[in-house]
Design a protein around this motif. Structure first.
Motif, PDB file in Angstrom:
ATOM      1  N   UNK A  82      -5.518  32.716  84.877  1.00 36.51           N
ATOM      2  CA  UNK A  82      -4.228  32.787  84.198  1.00 36.51           C
ATOM      3  C   UNK A  82      -3.701  33.552  83.183  1.00 36.51           C
ATOM      4  N   UNK A  83      -5.079  33.915  82.427  1.00 36.33           N
ATOM      5  CA  UNK A  83      -4.564  34.867  81.080  1.00 36.33           C
ATOM      6  C   UNK A  83      -4.475  36.339  81.677  1.00 36.33           C
ATOM      7  N   UNK A  84      -3.925  36.771  83.134  1.00 35.34           N
ATOM      8  CA  UNK A  84      -4.506  37.594  83.083  1.00 35.34           C
ATOM      9  C   UNK A  84      -3.095  38.691  83.393  1.00 35.34           C
ATOM     10  N   UNK A  85      -2.238  37.595  84.460  1.00 45.90           N
ATOM     11  CA  UNK A  85      -1.098  37.367  84.637  1.00 45.90           C
ATOM     12  C   UNK A  85      -0.272  37.344  83.162  1.00 45.90           C
ATOM     13  N   UNK A  86      -0.686  36.055  82.542  1.00 41.55           N
ATOM     14  CA  UNK A  86       0.479  36.228  81.753  1.00 41.55           C
ATOM     15  C   UNK A  86       0.522  37.277  80.401  1.00 41.55           C
ATOM     16  N   UNK A  87      -1.011  37.602  80.502  1.00 44.86           N
ATOM     17  CA  UNK A  87      -1.337  38.105  79.286  1.00 44.86           C
ATOM     18  C   UNK A  87      -0.201  39.732  79.651  1.00 44.86           C
ATOM     19  N   UNK A  88       0.066  40.034  80.628  1.00 43.28           N
ATOM     20  CA  UNK A  88       0.778  41.441  80.860  1.00 43.28           C
ATOM     21  C   UNK A  88       2.606  40.582  80.512  1.00 43.28           C
ATOM     22  N   UNK A 118      -7.437  44.036  96.332  1.00 42.96           N
ATOM     23  CA  UNK A 118      -7.846  44.255  94.676  1.00 42.96           C
ATOM     24  C   UNK A 118      -8.129  43.929  93.829  1.00 42.96           C
ATOM     25  N   UNK A 119      -7.814  42.011  94.080  1.00 41.61           N
ATOM     26  CA  UNK A 119      -8.742  41.064  92.996  1.00 41.61           C
ATOM     27  C   UNK A 119     -10.264  40.748  93.444  1.00 41.61           C
ATOM     28  N   UNK A 120     -10.462  41.026  94.530  1.00 43.08           N
ATOM     29  CA  UNK A 120     -12.044  41.275  94.216  1.00 43.08           C
ATOM     30  C   UNK A 120     -12.101  42.034  94.088  1.00 43.08           C
ATOM     31  N   UNK A 121     -11.912  43.243  93.101  1.00 41.05           N
ATOM     32  CA  UNK A 121     -12.771  45.025  92.308  1.00 41.05           C
ATOM     33  C   UNK A 121     -12.072  44.448  91.425  1.00 41.05           C
ATOM     34  N   UNK A 122     -10.838  44.218  90.703  1.00 40.31           N
ATOM     35  CA  UNK A 122     -10.433  44.153  89.319  1.00 40.31           C
ATOM     36  C   UNK A 122      -9.194  42.872  89.682  1.00 40.31           C
ATOM     37  N   UNK A 123      -9.820  42.299  88.657  1.00 46.89           N
ATOM     38  CA  UNK A 123      -8.908  40.447  88.282  1.00 46.89           C
ATOM     39  C   UNK A 123      -7.214  41.521  87.809  1.00 46.89           C
ATOM     40  N   UNK A 124      -7.474  41.989  86.580  1.00 45.58           N
ATOM     41  CA  UNK A 124      -7.114  42.366  86.003  1.00 45.58           C
ATOM     42  C   UNK A 124      -5.807  43.083  85.832  1.00 45.58           C
ATOM     43  N   UNK A 125      -6.058  44.507  86.713  1.00 45.82           N
ATOM     44  CA  UNK A 125      -5.559  45.289  87.990  1.00 45.82           C
ATOM     45  C   UNK A 125      -4.518  44.361  88.998  1.00 45.82           C
ATOM     46  N   UNK A 126      -5.150  43.721  89.307  1.00 43.36           N
ATOM     47  CA  UNK A 126      -4.298  42.873  90.107  1.00 43.36           C
ATOM     48  C   UNK A 126      -3.070  42.578  90.089  1.00 43.36           C
TER      49      UNK A 126
END
Length: 839
Positions: free
Chosen positions: A12-18, A435-443
């Motif tokens: 959720x950090x990754x989603x919402x930080x965007x 993609x999330x298996x490789x790079x969560x931030x990007x996904x």
């Protein structure tokens, strides 16, 4: 160092930080934002600023989230030895170009990569490298070409174009791109230097320098300069002004200018032309005496009679950066470093045994092509909010009350660069599972970009086609989007998968209030992002309203009619238990197609009826409910968690009460029987629709009906094949008929879901132990284990085998012999084969 994280707890950090880029700025002051959050955003925005984000081009660069004054770069090429050469001018990716290969061999948008293109018609083996400096401000593109056959005596004319967009305020804008000179200290006439200024990007320079290569010459001619300015033996440059919104037409403009030049040459020299002069005739010149503008063509024509071919670099330097690129050797080091780091990252995430054939190379290329299809799109969307669907006629609807809305922006991967270079809601959730298996931030940068497109009513378009460049690749009947049309909510499927894992590991997560998470460090990669539970809670509250609106819109617009069945079914004991407020159908289906479902021509009830209820719509609402329940749990919104849990429970019940045919032992659509007393009847077409309640993990883990699903999937006379699960039973009357798109073809997205569900329901399949488990008897467990092993091996062997033979992965696969069909290089959900291969 580049910031990478892959902890599940960061979801959720990754989603919402965007989201903080826009929404959080309105909700929280900058003083209230944590230092870690600011670091994360700064690093992410920097790392993902530059990449080949023009997915529809063989190679094209633009920056992400720079919408007013971006710098645009593109590449074209053709063999100029024949007058009809322009028919083979390459620019946009197209299956019609008959490329033997166009493949990212290694790629990461944070780092760079290597793309290889084999173009037999132009006798060219082209390799393009892309790499960025460690501060992510500057980049280099290396273009290297070799002939496929030196005996063919061809040329390769490479055309670069670049434009510094002026922006909407053309009167006061300071953006510019100026050609300074053709020389580097007057030593090399083929080196070019440009200086630019963007209100968004700042001051920069662009350098074009040769590393090696022989320009076209012809010793039998006294001169190859057919008229002044048309000389293939040196670099040609033309600067002019093209409106920002027309830059995507660079190929058309080039062809038009070149045609004008050829007509002028014919008038000057006559129609009879020496063949050796053709490459010069096909060299662009400033015939119309354009004043230098922000748009520039640079053309280099190389003699391809030597195996060494050619190589040159295009360097972009932001003049405020301390890491400017100033030499060919430095560019080589950057490229080598980027490729090494991409390989290290891949191996850290996907440990694939290289002893089994060339599976690692295969997997790396497949993932690279999915990542290489990530694009940034900006522009208007064509939407019809007035036309009302006629649910009684089931004819194709003409959307005639449309208008352009926006502009909007979308950061997304695409299913296929050649055939589907735009955003697909149905596809994107599957892309993210990879993609999330490789790079969560990007996904989750990508996920957020989709979430922010959810409008006030909760709608998001099934196809997001932004601007004229994206629309140029779409048949006109598909460009107009309607807020009444849905698509399977796979973004929430991806979110649900991750939230489920997060909840399962909640007691083991390395964070508590006030304490930072442990962040994984990888070779050459250090993460500076830390957080705590309060931080996750705070920003989860920002994303939650988007998803609430979307859930409400989906369930209201796709709500089915149960009233039609009430009178005739009131004495049916099973029907009486149906949760009547939770029945759904796809709005917008026609007699022949149900495009909203994503399974376009999959057989449905005939004739269609307004009372039809679709099992797959219900199953997707179940997935949405589960996702909403999980995020409400994270937020400690007990009331909402209870609400969505109850909805999920009722949907699971309805799957059996309404859509399960005990006679057929499978899940089916239902409709009214128009030949009898209009009682409810099952419309059973065994295939992917029958499997969705299982594939989406909506069946109870202890359901006795699991054995029926296993039996159906394992039956070679129905769904099981040596190449994967067929989309429709081999025994169905519609198998292989008509359009034959979802009527038997093998698709990786549903096969992946089924494998994943087998792991969920039968965890013993991963251990190889099929003794009686806590959930299943030994016979069922053994059947599941055998199915899992054989299905996984069949999928891997077939997709890999096709790649070995053809260099490509495909949209779908033929159930008879396994050959690839549909769009080539379909590195969308077919890329899930990498997850399957890793196991």
């Amino acid at each position: 160092m580049r910031l990478i994280t892959n902890k599940l707890a960061l979801l959720l950090v990754l989603v919402v930080s965007c989201i903080a880029k826009e929404t959080a700025q309105k909700t929280f002051s900058s003083k209230s934002r944590s230092e870690e959050e600011n670091i994360f955003e700064q690093n992410t925005n920097s790392e993902l600023l530059w990449a080949p984000y023009r997915s529809n081009c063989y190679f094209g660069i633009r920056p992400r989230y720079i919408d007013e004054t971006p710098f645009i770069f593109g590449l074209m090429w053709f063999d100029t030895t024949e007058f009809d050469a322009m028919t083979r001018l390459r620019h946009f990716v197209s299956d019609d170009d008959h490329m033997e290969r166009f493949t990212w061999e290694a790629y990461d948008p944070r780092l760079g990569g290597k793309e290889n293109i084999i173009d037999p018609e132009n006798n060219l083996n082209l390799t393009i490298y892309f790499a960025k400096t460690h501060d992510d401000s500057n980049w280099v593109v290396r273009v290297s070409g070799k002939p496929l056959d030196t005996a063919r005596n061809t040329t390769t004319s490479v055309v670069m174009y670049m434009n510094q967009n002026i922006g909407p305020d053309m009167q006061n804008g300071q953006s510019r791109l100026i050609h300074i000179s053709n020389t580097d200290n007057n030593e090399n006439e083929n080196s070019l230097e440009f200086t630019g200024m963007s209100e968004d990007l700042g001051k920069y320079e662009v350098l074009i320098n040769d590393n090696h290569g022989k320009y076209y010459t012809n010793d039998t001619l006294e001169s190859i300069e057919v008229v002044p300015g048309c000389n293939a033996s040196r670099t040609s440059h033309v600067g002019l002004t093209i409106p920002d919104h027309e830059v995507w037409r660079a190929r058309d403009v080039f062809q038009s200018l070149l045609t004008d030049s050829i007509k002028d040459i014919v008038q000057v020299t006559g129609e009879k032309v020496e063949p050796g002069l053709v490459p010069s005739i096909l060299t662009l010149r400033n015939l119309h005496n354009f004043d230098q503008g922000n748009f520039h063509y640079v053309q280099k024509t190389f003699d391809m009679r030597e195996e060494t071919g050619f190589e040159f670099d295009i360097v972009y330097n932001n003049l405020d950066s301390k890491e400017t690129i100033d030499s060919g050797k430095q560019a080589t080091l950057l490229i080598d470093d980027a490729l090494h780091e991409v390989n290290v990252r891949f191996d850290n995430h996907f440990n694939i045994d290289e002893t089994d054939g060339d599976k690692r190379k295969f997997a790396m290329e497949v993932l690279a092509n999915l990542l290489g299809g990530i694009g940034y799109f900006h522009g208007t969307q064509v939407i019809d909010r007035e036309t009302v669907l006629d649910e009684d006629q089931f004819e194709s609807i003409k959307f005639e009350h449309f208008r352009e809305e926006g502009p909007y922006s979308l950061f997304t991967s695409v299913p296929s660069r050649g055939f589907f270079p735009r955003g697909f809601y149905w596809d994107e959730g599957f892309h993210l599972l990879q993609i999330m298996e490789y790079d969560f931030d990007l996904a989750f940068q990508i996920a957020f970009s989709w979430f922010r497109l959810i409008d006030e009513d909760g709608w998001v378009a099934r196809e997001v086609i932004l601007g004229p460049e994206a629309r140029s690749k779409v048949p006109q009947e598909f460009t107009i989007q309607s807020p009444q049309i849905a698509n399977p909510p796979t973004l929430l499927l991806a979110l649900s998968e991750m939230l489920t894992k997060l909840i399962e590991n909640e007691n083991n997560m390395a964070f508590v209030a006030g304490n930072k998470m442990d962040i994984e460090e990888e070779e050459g990669i250090t993460s500076q992002l830390g957080s705590n539970f309060d931080y996750i809670i705070k920003y989860s509250k920002i994303i939650y309203p988007y998803l609430e609106r979307h859930f409400k819109w989906f369930t209201e617009t796709q709500k089915g009619l149960i009233e039609e069945y009430m009178e005739d079914m009131e004495d049916d004991e099973k029907f009486a238990k149906v949760n009547q407020n939770f029945v759904y159908k796809w709005l917008g289906r026609t007699v022949t197609h149900c495009l909203p479902s994503g399974l376009d021509d999959y057989p449905r009830a005939q004739p269609p009826d307004v009372a039809e209820l679709n099992v797959d719509t219900l199953a997707w609402v179940g997935t949405m409910s589960r996702s909403m329940k999980d995020i409400a749990h994270i937020l400690e919104l007990t009331k909402d968690e209870t609400k969505y849990a109850e909805i999920e429970k009722k949907i699971v019940e309805n799957l059996d009460l309404l859509h399960r045919s005990e006679k057929a032992k499978t899940y089916c659509d239902v409709t009214l029987d128009d030949e009898g007393d209009e009682e409810m009847k099952y419309v059973c077409h065994e295939g992917y629709i029958s499997l969705l309640p299982f594939a989406l993990k909506l069946m109870p883990r202890d359901s006795p009906k699991l054995i029926d699903i296993l039996t159906l999937m394992s039956d070679p006379d129905k769904l099981f094949s040596p190449f994967g699960l067929r989309s429709l039973s081999k025994q169905d009357e519609h198998y292989g008929e008509g359009e034959n798109y979802w009527r038997g073809k093998i698709w990786l997205n549903i096969n992946y879901l089924c494998l994943n569900a087998l792991e969920y329901y039968f965890p013993e399949v991963l251990t190889g132990s099929h003794e009686k488990s806590a959930l299943n008897d030994k016979h069922t467990s053994e059947l599941a284990g055998k199915l899992y092993t054989e299905l996984r091996n069949n999928l891997i062997n077939n997709v890999y085998g096709n790649w070995e033979k053809t260099n490509y992965i495909y949209e779908n696969y033929d159930p008879t012999d396994g050959h690839g069909t549909g769009s080539v290089q379909f590195a969308g959900w077919t890329a899930l084969i990498v997850n399957i291969l890793r196991g």
